[in-house]
Write an enzyme that holds these catalytic residues in place. Sequence first.
Site, short mmCIF file in Angstrom:
data_model
loop_
_atom_site.label_atom_id
_atom_site.label_comp_id
_atom_site.label_asym_id
_atom_site.label_seq_id
_atom_site.Cartn_x
_atom_site.Cartn_y
_atom_site.Cartn_z
N GLY A 56 2.92 -4.88 6.15
CA GLY A 56 3.76 -4.28 7.17
C GLY A 56 5.12 -3.90 6.61
O GLY A 56 6.14 -4.10 7.25
N HIS A 57 5.11 -3.34 5.40
CA HIS A 57 6.36 -2.93 4.76
C HIS A 57 6.05 -1.94 3.64
O HIS A 57 4.90 -1.72 3.29
CB HIS A 57 7.12 -4.14 4.21
CG HIS A 57 6.37 -4.90 3.17
ND1 HIS A 57 5.61 -6.02 3.47
CD2 HIS A 57 6.24 -4.71 1.84
CE1 HIS A 57 5.06 -6.48 2.37
NE2 HIS A 57 5.41 -5.70 1.36
N ALA A 58 7.11 -1.38 3.07
CA ALA A 58 7.02 -0.52 1.88
C ALA A 58 8.07 -1.00 0.89
O ALA A 58 9.02 -1.69 1.26
CB ALA A 58 7.26 0.94 2.25
N ARG A 103 2.28 -0.43 3.43
CA ARG A 103 1.02 -1.12 3.26
C ARG A 103 0.84 -2.22 4.29
O ARG A 103 1.80 -2.88 4.68
CB ARG A 103 0.87 -1.68 1.86
CG ARG A 103 1.54 -3.00 1.52
CD ARG A 103 3.02 -2.97 1.17
NE ARG A 103 3.49 -1.85 0.41
CZ ARG A 103 3.41 -1.75 -0.90
NH1 ARG A 103 2.99 -2.75 -1.61
NH2 ARG A 103 3.84 -0.68 -1.50
N TYR A 128 11.45 -1.76 2.75
CA TYR A 128 11.57 -1.12 4.04
C TYR A 128 10.66 -1.92 4.97
O TYR A 128 9.44 -1.94 4.79
CB TYR A 128 11.08 0.34 4.02
CG TYR A 128 12.02 1.28 3.36
CD1 TYR A 128 13.21 1.65 3.98
CD2 TYR A 128 11.73 1.83 2.12
CE1 TYR A 128 14.08 2.53 3.37
CE2 TYR A 128 12.59 2.72 1.51
CZ TYR A 128 13.77 3.06 2.14
OH TYR A 128 14.63 3.94 1.53
#
Length: 140
Positions: A56-58, A103, A128
Site C-alpha cells: 500500500g505504498h510506492a 504496490r 509515498y
Amino acid sequence: MSDAIGSLDFCKRLDLPKISDPRGNLTFVEGGRHVEFDIRRVYYLYDVPGGAERGGHAHKDLHQFIIAMSGSFDVVLDDGTKKARYHLNRSYTGLYVCPMIWRELDNFSSGSVCMVLASNRYSEDDYYRDYGQFMKAQGL
C-alpha cells in the site's frame, strides 16, 4: 543500476539459478548479476493473517526484488496508468519492482514467507504512502 523508473514496462518476473539435488535444491541471488542493483537490505514478511494486505505504498528511489520463499501471495503493481497482478509461488522466481510503482501484496497462503531484497537501507523519506500524492508525483 538501471535507470528504470515509474513504468510497469520495467517491472518483470525473473528466474533465479536453481541447483537441483536429491538432498534438496539450492537457489542463490547475487546483486549486480541476478538483480540489477546492489543489495543493501533484506527483509521478510511472515505470519500474515488470512485476508490481510501488505504494501500500500510506492518508493521514490528504491529498487526491490520480491520472492515467495514459502507458500504463495499476489503482488499488485500500479504505475498510475495500468495495473498488473503477479502470483508468486516459487522460491527460485522473483519479481523486480522499479521505483515509483505503487504496490500491494495480498492473497497470502497459510505459512507463506515473502522476502524482499532492496537497493537501499530503510528511509521513511523514500515512501509515498498516500495514493493521491503518488499520482501527483507521477504527473497524473
